[in-house]
Design a protein around this motif. Structure first.
Motif, short mmCIF file in Angstrom:
data_model
loop_
_atom_site.label_atom_id
_atom_site.label_comp_id
_atom_site.label_asym_id
_atom_site.label_seq_id
_atom_site.Cartn_x
_atom_site.Cartn_y
_atom_site.Cartn_z
N GLY A 359 23.67 37.96 50.54
CA GLY A 359 23.94 36.71 49.84
C GLY A 359 23.48 36.73 48.40
N HIS A 360 22.38 37.40 48.15
CA HIS A 360 21.85 37.48 46.78
C HIS A 360 22.72 38.38 45.91
CE1 HIS A 360 18.91 37.36 43.59
NE2 HIS A 360 18.87 38.70 43.57
N ARG A 361 23.39 39.36 46.52
CA ARG A 361 24.17 40.32 45.75
C ARG A 361 25.67 40.13 45.91
NH1 ARG A 361 19.48 42.44 47.31
NH2 ARG A 361 18.31 43.77 45.83
N TRP A 362 26.10 38.91 46.24
CA TRP A 362 27.52 38.67 46.45
C TRP A 362 28.39 38.98 45.23
CZ3 TRP A 362 30.29 35.43 43.42
CH2 TRP A 362 29.60 34.46 42.70
N PRO A 363 27.93 38.79 43.99
CA PRO A 363 28.81 39.09 42.86
C PRO A 363 29.23 40.57 42.82
CG PRO A 363 26.99 37.72 42.14
CD PRO A 363 26.67 38.17 43.52
N SER A 364 28.27 41.46 43.03
CA SER A 364 28.60 42.89 43.00
C SER A 364 29.48 43.28 44.18
CB SER A 364 27.32 43.72 43.01
OG SER A 364 26.59 43.52 41.81
N LEU A 365 29.20 42.70 45.37
CA LEU A 365 30.00 43.01 46.54
C LEU A 365 31.44 42.51 46.38
CD1 LEU A 365 27.42 42.18 49.35
CD2 LEU A 365 28.13 44.43 48.57
N LEU A 366 31.60 41.32 45.79
CA LEU A 366 32.94 40.79 45.54
C LEU A 366 33.69 41.68 44.55
CD1 LEU A 366 35.13 38.63 45.78
CD2 LEU A 366 33.95 37.33 43.98
N ALA A 367 32.99 42.11 43.49
CA ALA A 367 33.63 42.97 42.49
C ALA A 367 34.05 44.30 43.11
CB ALA A 367 32.67 43.20 41.33
N PHE A 368 33.20 44.83 43.99
CA PHE A 368 33.55 46.10 44.63
C PHE A 368 34.74 45.93 45.56
CE2 PHE A 368 33.10 49.76 47.40
CZ PHE A 368 32.77 50.76 46.50
N LEU A 369 34.80 44.79 46.28
CA LEU A 369 35.94 44.53 47.16
C LEU A 369 37.23 44.41 46.36
CD1 LEU A 369 37.09 43.86 49.95
CD2 LEU A 369 36.49 41.45 49.53
N VAL A 370 37.17 43.71 45.23
CA VAL A 370 38.35 43.59 44.36
C VAL A 370 38.78 44.97 43.87
CG1 VAL A 370 39.16 42.72 42.13
CG2 VAL A 370 37.87 41.23 43.65
N ALA A 371 37.81 45.80 43.48
CA ALA A 371 38.12 47.15 43.00
C ALA A 371 38.78 47.97 44.11
CB ALA A 371 36.84 47.84 42.52
N ARG A 487 31.51 26.53 35.91
CA ARG A 487 31.06 25.91 37.16
C ARG A 487 30.28 26.85 38.08
NH1 ARG A 487 35.94 21.94 39.29
NH2 ARG A 487 36.11 20.66 37.38
N TYR A 488 30.62 28.14 38.09
CA TYR A 488 30.01 29.07 39.04
C TYR A 488 29.42 30.27 38.29
CZ TYR A 488 32.96 26.38 42.21
OH TYR A 488 33.57 25.36 42.88
N ARG A 489 28.57 29.97 37.37
CA ARG A 489 28.00 31.03 36.55
C ARG A 489 27.15 31.97 37.41
NH1 ARG A 489 25.10 29.45 31.05
NH2 ARG A 489 27.27 28.82 30.67
N ALA A 490 27.49 33.24 37.37
CA ALA A 490 26.73 34.24 38.13
C ALA A 490 25.52 34.70 37.31
CB ALA A 490 27.62 35.44 38.46
N GLN A 491 24.59 35.34 38.00
CA GLN A 491 23.38 35.80 37.33
C GLN A 491 23.71 36.82 36.26
OE1 GLN A 491 20.53 37.51 40.00
NE2 GLN A 491 18.91 37.62 38.47
N ARG A 492 23.08 36.70 35.10
CA ARG A 492 23.32 37.61 33.98
C ARG A 492 22.54 38.92 34.19
NH1 ARG A 492 25.19 34.50 29.60
NH2 ARG A 492 26.50 32.88 30.50
N LEU A 493 23.04 39.96 33.54
CA LEU A 493 22.36 41.25 33.60
C LEU A 493 21.27 41.32 32.55
CD1 LEU A 493 25.41 43.70 33.89
CD2 LEU A 493 23.93 42.92 35.74
N THR A 494 20.19 41.97 32.89
CA THR A 494 19.14 42.22 31.89
C THR A 494 19.56 43.38 31.00
OG1 THR A 494 17.97 43.74 33.36
CG2 THR A 494 17.36 41.41 33.49
N TRP A 495 18.91 43.49 29.83
CA TRP A 495 19.29 44.54 28.89
C TRP A 495 19.18 45.95 29.47
CZ3 TRP A 495 22.28 44.85 24.98
CH2 TRP A 495 22.51 43.73 24.18
#
Length: 970
Positions: A359-371, A487-495
């Motif tokens: 659940g915490h890493r859903w953005p990366s998992l969604l991006a990988f599924l789309v890829a 509306r659904y801002r995902a967590q930003r990446l650190t430098w």
């Protein structure tokens, strides 16, 4: 010293385990020893001894595991250790030995499901089962359990049948069985006197049976096929010996229990390495450096002693690193469970933690599924008939698309912007490739990116409906980006992560610049991933690899290595020198090529089978052509291909350039070079009119693109509405147009254009396959060598017999015409039906037939049969030979080709390999006696001539085109 005293007994067992793994590798010569003598007995007894050591290790591991408190976290940790070790082995094999195979990578990442490491899998399973088993068994039940577990071993030993899936000691079932016996034996009270009696009896039985079995095998079977029946881990007396040994020394062998974290990794890691066939083969290869038996044993002992030394020294620094980096604590934190929890509670705790992590890493998992979806669609729409595509290319494309998303995210630090732009751009990429495949039967190539400068013209080629839909889609995507980012801002990446992902993406895509560097690490990994670029036919490459990988395959294309001494001054010197050579040659010649009709006839796969070692035909399939060869300039052409490479032979005959001079990455000039050069000098430019005839598709080898660039005014091919192939006829069940069709269309061309012309005719009748094509093939009954199919040879022989008749008829027809016509007939390569050793018979498998015939009108004008340097030629020689036979003047470049023809041996790619659809090799030279000669045997004059030739080829195909500004090529 205390640490060493605690570890040395088990380290000695590890030493024996290593010996058992290495010493019986099949690569070693003494393993194949099969003589009925005392040496054979000694080898079998040694094998039995190392097996006993190995089994003792397994029993000790079982005892250690059963003493632990049950923990699912520990079991998961063992599984992770297994993956880590196997993955490191793959990486080391790639970096150190330059070998890689993606199936082995799958085995490393999925060791349990792919049954890649059965012992490690058994340890993982046992780490969860054996602690529970200890709580459920008493001393009495442990004894009963050992007896029951021994029954499968007894049955297997007695009947020599694998009834329980023990696989001679290399299965998860067997390892679990031995580990469980060790766990149960650890609970028994040791009666040393009784144990010694069992040990003595089992040892005597084992020694007798193992020693007697070689002689019994020889007496029964007259061979050693069953000599090793009792030298397997499943042999019950061997297991009893190991069990008694363990029971007697259990305290010493299990003393490292307190430090299980390190041994857990140590054991699962060794279980992976000692069962990895690649690792063992590496050790065996090192061992086999000496053929001496004692020497091999010495190397094995050294390797094992080295491993034991590492085992004694390594624990302290490894434990220190784990403590410093808190590796165990980090793993335990991810999978932490209370030791007093039940199994169900521990499993529930781990499930909740995994769910929370997902659940915490859903953005990366969604991006990988789309890829993944985009990767699958991109390959599917390249023409696959099924959704099941090559998995290695699917995962590689997925990774590349995901890295594209991550690179955009690193640059913008906007999740939805990066995801939707990546998705939209890939959809556009897929559609663009579909359009290109429909129009040109090839995907988008890197060289075509330059066309973006002419975007207006590109857009005019696209249906306006598609442009409208694309515009609407872009607007929708922009709106979606704005809404989702708000509306659904995902967590930003650190430098640090932004820099990491950007560097990783650049390295991944940038690596394509080395994919085709033969022998490089990147070429090895791409070949290991089963990447097949298919430069010969880009559409096939796109279908198998997907458009993204195929696009990157074409990035690393080096046309030709820059010859030393290349410069403007050198090319001006060459132009002056060969202008002078041309004047000397032309002083005795009276005709012009442009006043002749020259026909270059590439006859598909034409070569007399009688020259192939081990092949004999009942009758000669080409008597007419053999007769023609005796009356004309003729001999053997050395092909640079076997079973394929038609377009390469055609390219060499038309241009005079040699495939063996090109770089290793340029395997097919027709698709990789010709479409992108503004100037392609060929023999065509010596004529005012030229036509090409090919009774097949224009898309194959990009002939539809290349012929106009060569200067052909007319191209007749199957499917052409402007210049259709007429007189279409097929023979029996052959699906290709007959040679009779090809020659009938050539006669039509001669009648349609009455003046001088150049005609390039490429036939198709004898193209593969060669199965069940013709009737009456028994007239050419074939006797062949091992592996070669006589039916294929007979079908092929019948095919070239039809060619023989068609050629004879064609020559009779052009002989009637009252204008000078010269026919250059040559086979491009042998059919790939002969299974001879290329190393032994390579030269013979690259010899095709050729002849040059001038009709009576040409002979009256001065054409004559050539008698010098005709026995062995290359396709590069035909331009010079046609000019010389017709007594025609030459250009400075043709003067260079004339000197090459007369002063150098024939040259081609190495005949010791295919040379087709693969990397080019160094030149091979064949003299007029049919012998391969070395470049070092050339005279200084010959070496200079060859170097001049390389300079000219480089300048025209890959250099600065200095010669195009002179009259060298005119």
């Amino acid at each position: 010293m205390k640490h060493v005293r605690a570890w040395w007994p088990f380290t000695l067992l590890i030493f024996g385990w290593g010996i058992n793994a290495i010493i019986w590798a099949p690569q070693l010569t003494y393993v194949k020893y099969a003589h009925n003598n005392w040496t054979m007995v000694g080898i079998q007894l040694l094998h039995s001894g190392t097996i006993i050591v190995f089994l003792t290790v397994l029993l000790t591991i079982g005892a250690v595991l059963t003493r632990q408190t049950f923990s699912l976290a520990r079991t998961v940790k063992f599984w992770l250790y297994t993956i880590l070790t196997a993955s490191l082995a793959v990486i080391v094999d790639w970096l150190v030995f330059n070998q890689f195979n993606y199936h082995r990578l799958y085995n490393a990442l999925l060791p349990i499901s792919r049954n890649a490491a059965p012992l490690a899998t058994a340890v993982i399973i046992a780490s969860g089962i054996l602690p529970w088993l200890r709580t459920k068994t008493s001393k009495h039940s442990a004894s009963t359990g050992i007896t029951l577990l021994a029954l499968p071993l007894a049955a297997t030993s007695l009947f020599n049948q694998d009834m329980f899936g023990l696989l001679k000691g290399n299965s998860v079932a067997f390892y679990l069985l031995i580990l469980t016996i060790g766990a149960l034996a650890d609970q028994l009270t040791v009666n040393r006197r009784r144990t010694i009696k069992w040990l003595s009896a089992a040892l005597i039985i084992n020694i007798l049976l193992v020693a007697v079995m070689p002689n019994a095998a020889f007496q029964t079977h007259a061979s050693m096929v069953t000599a090793g029946r009792f030298t397997t881990p499943t042999f019950l007396p061997t297991v009893i010996i190991a069990g008694c040994t363990f029971t007697l020394f259990s305290k010493q062998l299990t003393r490292f229990v307190a430090a299980l974290d390190y041994p857990g990794y140590f054991l699962t890691g060794l279980a992976v390495l000692f069962s990895d066939p690649v690792v063992i083969s590496r050790a065996a290869k090192l061992t086999s450096l000496t053929a001496n038996f004692a020497g091999q044993i010495g190397i094995i002992l050294f390797l094992a002693l080295l491993g034991m030394a590492i085992g004694l020294i390594l624990p302290s620094p490894v434990n220190g690193l784990q403590a410093r980096w808190q590796l165990s604590r980090r793993i335990n934190r991810c999978l932490a469970t209370a030791t007093d929890q039940t199994t169900d509670q521990q499993l529930l705790t781990i499930t909740r933690r995994v769910t929370r992590a997902i659940g915490h890493r859903w953005p990366s998992l969604l991006a990988f599924l789309v890829a993944y979806v985009l990767a699958d669609l991109s390959i599917y729409y390249m023409g696959n008939d099924t959704i099941f595509v090559k998995q290695s290319m699917l995962w590689l494309t997925t990774l590349l698309i995901f890295l594209t998303f991550k690179a955009l995210q690193a640059l913008t630090n906007r999740y939805w912007l990066s995801l939707l732009v990546t998705g939209m751009s890939n959809i556009i990429w897929i559609i663009a490739n579909i359009q290109k495949m429909n129009l040109r039967n090839e995907p988008i190539l890197p060289s075509e990116l330059a066309m973006i400068d002419d975007l207006d013209s590109l857009l005019k080629m696209i249906d306006y409906h598609l442009l409208i839909y694309s515009g609407i889609a872009i607007v929708v995507v922009i709106v979606a980006i704005v809404v989702l980012e708000h509306r659904y801002r995902a967590q930003r990446l650190t430098w640090p992560w932004r820099i990491f992902w950007l560097i990783l993406a650049v390295c991944a895509f940038g690596s394509s610049a080395f994919w085709n560097h033969h022998g490089s690490r990147m070429q090895t990994i791409m070949a290991g991933l089963d990447d097949q670029p298919h430069f010969i036919h880009q559409a096939v490459g796109a279908k198998q690899n997907g458009p993204t990988v195929q696009f990157l395959n074409n990035v690393d294309i080096t046309v030709m290595t820059r010859p030393h001494g290349y410069s403007k001054a050198a090319m001006e010197r060459i132009s002056r020198e060969y202008n002078q050579t041309a004047r000397q040659i032309n002083a005795t010649r009276t005709d012009q090529l442009k006043d002749q009709t020259i026909i270059f006839n590439l006859s598909e796969s034409f070569a007399n089978p009688d020259r192939v070692p081990g092949v004999t035909l009942k009758a000669n399939p080409i008597p007419r052509i053999d007769h023609i060869k005796k009356q004309t300039t003729s001999g053997i052409m050395i092909s640079s291909g076997y079973g394929g490479g038609t377009a390469d032979m055609e390219y060499m005959s038309l241009t005079g350039f040699a495939m063996c001079n090109f770089a290793q990455t340029l395997s097919t000039p027709y698709t990789q070079l010709v479409p992108y050069l503004k100037h392609n000098p060929t023999i065509v430019q010596s004529f005012k009119y030229a036509a090409a005839i090919h009774p097949y598709s224009k898309k194959f080898y990009d002939r539809g693109t290349d012929y106009p660039k060569f200067g052909f005014k007319k191209f007749s091919y199957l499917g052409s509405k402007q210049y259709p192939i007429r007189h279409q006829k097929k023979i029996d069940r052959n699906t290709y147009m007959s040679d009779q069709t090809a020659y009938a269309n050539t006669l039509d061309q001669l009648k349609a254009h009455h003046g001088a012309q150049f005609i390039n005719l490429v036939t198709m009748q004898n193209h593969l396959p060669y199965n069940n094509l013709y009737n009456r093939i028994n007239r050419f009954h074939a006797t062949v060598g091992d592996g070669t199919d006589p039916a294929q040879v007979e079908n092929y022989a019948m095919g070239i017999h039809y060619t023989d008749a068609a050629v004879d008829h064609f020559i009779k027809e052009i002989s009637k015409l009252n204008r000078p016509i010269t026919l250059v007939f040559y086979g491009d390569h042998l059919p790939g039906i002969y299974r001879n050793s290329m190393k032994k018979d390579g030269l013979k498998l690259h010899e095709t037939d050729y002849f040059i015939y001038s009709n009576p009108a040409a002979q009256r004008q001065g054409a004559r049969k050539l008698t010098r340097s005709t026995h062995y030629v290359g396709p590069n020689d035909f331009i010079a030979m046609a000019a010389e036979q017709t007594n025609s003047r030459v250009t400075p470049y043709q003067a260079l080709l004339t000197r090459l023809y007369h002063e150098l041996p024939a040259y081609a790619l190495s005949t010791q390999q295919n040379g087709t659809n693969s990397f080019n090799s160094a030149p091979e030279y064949v003299n007029q006696q049919g012998k391969v000669v070395n470049y070092n045997s050339f005279t200084k004059k010959q070496k200079k001539l060859w170097h001049d030739y390389q300079l000219v080829q480089y300048d025209i195909t890959a250099g600065h085109h200095y010669l195009l500004k002179t009259n060298m090529m005119k």
